[in-house]
Design a protein around this motif. Structure first.
Motif, PDB file in Angstrom:
ATOM      1  N   GLU A   8      55.892  11.155 -26.630  1.00  0.00           N
ATOM      2  CA  GLU A   8      56.991  10.658 -26.760  1.00  0.00           C
ATOM      3  C   GLU A   8      57.572  10.146 -25.222  1.00  0.00           C
ATOM      4  O   GLU A   8      56.644  10.630 -24.225  1.00  0.00           O
ATOM      5  CB  GLU A   8      58.157  12.039 -26.919  1.00  0.00           C
ATOM      6  CG  GLU A   8      57.982  12.925 -25.868  1.00  0.00           C
ATOM      7  CD  GLU A   8      59.191  14.003 -26.204  1.00  0.00           C
ATOM      8  OE1 GLU A   8      60.357  13.804 -26.381  1.00  0.00           O
ATOM      9  OE2 GLU A   8      58.789  15.199 -26.261  1.00  0.00           O
ATOM     10  N   VAL A  51      57.004   5.110 -21.458  1.00  0.00           N
ATOM     11  CA  VAL A  51      56.856   4.872 -22.821  1.00  0.00           C
ATOM     12  C   VAL A  51      55.182   4.715 -23.236  1.00  0.00           C
ATOM     13  O   VAL A  51      54.753   3.913 -22.520  1.00  0.00           O
ATOM     14  CB  VAL A  51      57.672   3.821 -23.513  1.00  0.00           C
ATOM     15  CG1 VAL A  51      57.256   3.723 -25.138  1.00  0.00           C
ATOM     16  CG2 VAL A  51      58.999   4.017 -22.937  1.00  0.00           C
ATOM     17  N   LYS A  54      52.415   3.115 -28.380  1.00  0.00           N
ATOM     18  CA  LYS A  54      52.740   3.267 -29.842  1.00  0.00           C
ATOM     19  C   LYS A  54      54.396   3.406 -29.865  1.00  0.00           C
ATOM     20  O   LYS A  54      54.884   3.476 -31.057  1.00  0.00           O
ATOM     21  CB  LYS A  54      51.884   4.119 -30.542  1.00  0.00           C
ATOM     22  CG  LYS A  54      50.351   3.486 -30.492  1.00  0.00           C
ATOM     23  CD  LYS A  54      49.697   4.619 -31.420  1.00  0.00           C
ATOM     24  CE  LYS A  54      48.086   4.336 -31.328  1.00  0.00           C
ATOM     25  NZ  LYS A  54      47.355   4.974 -32.178  1.00  0.00           N
ATOM     26  N   TRP A  55      55.177   3.813 -28.981  1.00  0.00           N
ATOM     27  CA  TRP A  55      56.419   3.966 -29.138  1.00  0.00           C
ATOM     28  C   TRP A  55      57.279   2.775 -29.602  1.00  0.00           C
ATOM     29  O   TRP A  55      57.352   1.862 -29.231  1.00  0.00           O
ATOM     30  CB  TRP A  55      57.065   4.392 -27.742  1.00  0.00           C
ATOM     31  CG  TRP A  55      58.463   4.877 -27.804  1.00  0.00           C
ATOM     32  CD1 TRP A  55      59.579   4.152 -27.661  1.00  0.00           C
ATOM     33  CD2 TRP A  55      59.009   6.230 -28.547  1.00  0.00           C
ATOM     34  NE1 TRP A  55      60.776   4.966 -27.819  1.00  0.00           N
ATOM     35  CE2 TRP A  55      60.397   6.309 -28.400  1.00  0.00           C
ATOM     36  CE3 TRP A  55      58.415   7.307 -29.198  1.00  0.00           C
ATOM     37  CZ2 TRP A  55      60.999   7.376 -28.910  1.00  0.00           C
ATOM     38  CZ3 TRP A  55      59.386   8.388 -29.399  1.00  0.00           C
ATOM     39  CH2 TRP A  55      60.393   8.187 -29.494  1.00  0.00           C
ATOM     40  N   THR A  56      58.204   2.857 -30.754  1.00  0.00           N
ATOM     41  CA  THR A  56      58.851   1.941 -31.055  1.00  0.00           C
ATOM     42  C   THR A  56      60.516   2.249 -31.422  1.00  0.00           C
ATOM     43  O   THR A  56      61.221   1.375 -31.660  1.00  0.00           O
ATOM     44  CB  THR A  56      58.397   1.447 -32.696  1.00  0.00           C
ATOM     45  OG1 THR A  56      58.210   2.569 -33.366  1.00  0.00           O
ATOM     46  CG2 THR A  56      57.144   0.662 -32.311  1.00  0.00           C
ATOM     47  N   ASP A  57      60.735   3.484 -31.223  1.00  0.00           N
ATOM     48  CA  ASP A  57      62.025   3.973 -31.485  1.00  0.00           C
ATOM     49  C   ASP A  57      63.112   3.443 -30.478  1.00  0.00           C
ATOM     50  O   ASP A  57      62.570   2.993 -29.313  1.00  0.00           O
ATOM     51  CB  ASP A  57      62.199   5.531 -31.726  1.00  0.00           C
ATOM     52  CG  ASP A  57      61.556   5.815 -32.792  1.00  0.00           C
ATOM     53  OD1 ASP A  57      61.386   5.017 -33.932  1.00  0.00           O
ATOM     54  OD2 ASP A  57      61.039   7.161 -33.253  1.00  0.00           O
ATOM     55  N   LYS A  58      64.270   3.986 -30.197  1.00  0.00           N
ATOM     56  CA  LYS A  58      65.232   3.613 -29.395  1.00  0.00           C
ATOM     57  C   LYS A  58      65.015   4.348 -28.296  1.00  0.00           C
ATOM     58  O   LYS A  58      64.623   5.762 -28.108  1.00  0.00           O
ATOM     59  CB  LYS A  58      66.777   3.912 -30.145  1.00  0.00           C
ATOM     60  CG  LYS A  58      67.186   3.015 -30.990  1.00  0.00           C
ATOM     61  CD  LYS A  58      68.530   3.084 -31.447  1.00  0.00           C
ATOM     62  CE  LYS A  58      69.103   2.040 -32.602  1.00  0.00           C
ATOM     63  NZ  LYS A  58      70.266   1.967 -32.660  1.00  0.00           N
ATOM     64  N   LEU A  59      65.392   4.042 -27.087  1.00  0.00           N
ATOM     65  CA  LEU A  59      65.705   4.760 -25.545  1.00  0.00           C
ATOM     66  C   LEU A  59      67.009   5.004 -25.286  1.00  0.00           C
ATOM     67  O   LEU A  59      67.961   4.214 -25.940  1.00  0.00           O
ATOM     68  CB  LEU A  59      64.979   3.903 -24.960  1.00  0.00           C
ATOM     69  CG  LEU A  59      63.541   3.738 -24.862  1.00  0.00           C
ATOM     70  CD1 LEU A  59      62.741   2.746 -24.001  1.00  0.00           C
ATOM     71  CD2 LEU A  59      62.609   5.062 -24.769  1.00  0.00           C
ATOM     72  N   GLU A  65      62.698   0.209 -19.573  1.00  0.00           N
ATOM     73  CA  GLU A  65      61.422   0.911 -20.164  1.00  0.00           C
ATOM     74  C   GLU A  65      60.110   0.657 -19.369  1.00  0.00           C
ATOM     75  O   GLU A  65      59.967  -0.742 -18.736  1.00  0.00           O
ATOM     76  CB  GLU A  65      61.183   0.131 -21.478  1.00  0.00           C
ATOM     77  CG  GLU A  65      59.897   0.487 -22.376  1.00  0.00           C
ATOM     78  CD  GLU A  65      59.861  -0.177 -23.616  1.00  0.00           C
ATOM     79  OE1 GLU A  65      58.763  -1.177 -23.887  1.00  0.00           O
ATOM     80  OE2 GLU A  65      60.568  -0.118 -24.419  1.00  0.00           O
ATOM     81  N   SER A 110      62.707  14.244 -25.657  1.00  0.00           N
ATOM     82  CA  SER A 110      63.275  15.403 -26.937  1.00  0.00           C
ATOM     83  C   SER A 110      64.220  16.119 -26.032  1.00  0.00           C
ATOM     84  O   SER A 110      65.186  16.936 -26.861  1.00  0.00           O
ATOM     85  CB  SER A 110      62.256  15.951 -27.425  1.00  0.00           C
ATOM     86  OG  SER A 110      61.352  16.709 -26.321  1.00  0.00           O
TER      87      SER A 110
END
Length: 176
Positions: A8, A51, A54-59, A65, A110
């Motif tokens: 994450e 990041v 492989k991270w693709t979700d929102k920040l 980034e 998280s």
């Protein structure tokens, strides 16, 4: 400290530092340094999201980034102070630099929510620790024979989770 952004993102809050020098250095296990984030490179106070590949979700909104490769990274935060002034001025500036340093906050995504980012870093006991594999390699180094240490390092490098580029893999294969 150490971070692993592959699971994450890691969020870094950079405080307002005025004209004071500051930098965030990120080095992989081979000590390759990522492009600089800091006052000399024109970076601004605010949120940075480190990041994994492989991270693709929102920040978080407004976060800059910084995409890295897989694996663990050592993170070093630096804040400058004046050491060329009188001792009293140097001591006073050092206190201000330490306050600035305490304004940097590093946490996993998280645990981040925009309303709960602390103004100061938590106690160092809560800081990320070296990965177990690195701790195992370095524990008791002085007590081990050099060839035993080299064997431990070789085992860690051959671990499939250790990030190696193609050149390093080819070189390592020559020693099998």
């Amino acid at each position: 400290g150490y971070i692993d952004p592959s699971a994450e993102p890691v969020i870094i809050k950079v405080p307002e530092a005025g004209k004071r020098f500051w930098s965030i250095q990120l080095a992989d296990v081979w000590t390759n340094i990522t492009p600089g984030v800091g006052s000399r490179s024109g970076s601004k106070p605010g949120l940075y999201a480190i990041v994994g590949p492989k991270w693709t979700d929102k920040l978080p909104e407004g976060a800059t980034e910084l995409r890295l490769g897989a694996g663990h990274y050592q993170i070093v935060l630096r804040v400058g102070y004046s050491s060329f002034a009188s001792q009293a001025e140097t001591d006073a500036d050092l206190k201000k630099a330490v306050e600035t340093l305490h304004g940097f906050v590093v946490m996993p995504l998280s645990k981040f929510s925009s309303g709960s980012m602390p103004d100061r870093a938590p106690d160092s006991k809560d800081a990320p620790q070296p990965p177990t594999s690195l701790r195992a390699i370095t524990a008791g180094m002085a007590d081990r024979r050099p060839l035993t240490l080299l064997a431990l390092i070789r085992t860690a490098v051959k671990d499939p989770t250790t990030p190696l580029d193609d050149g390093d893999r080819a070189l390592l294969a020559r020693f099998d």
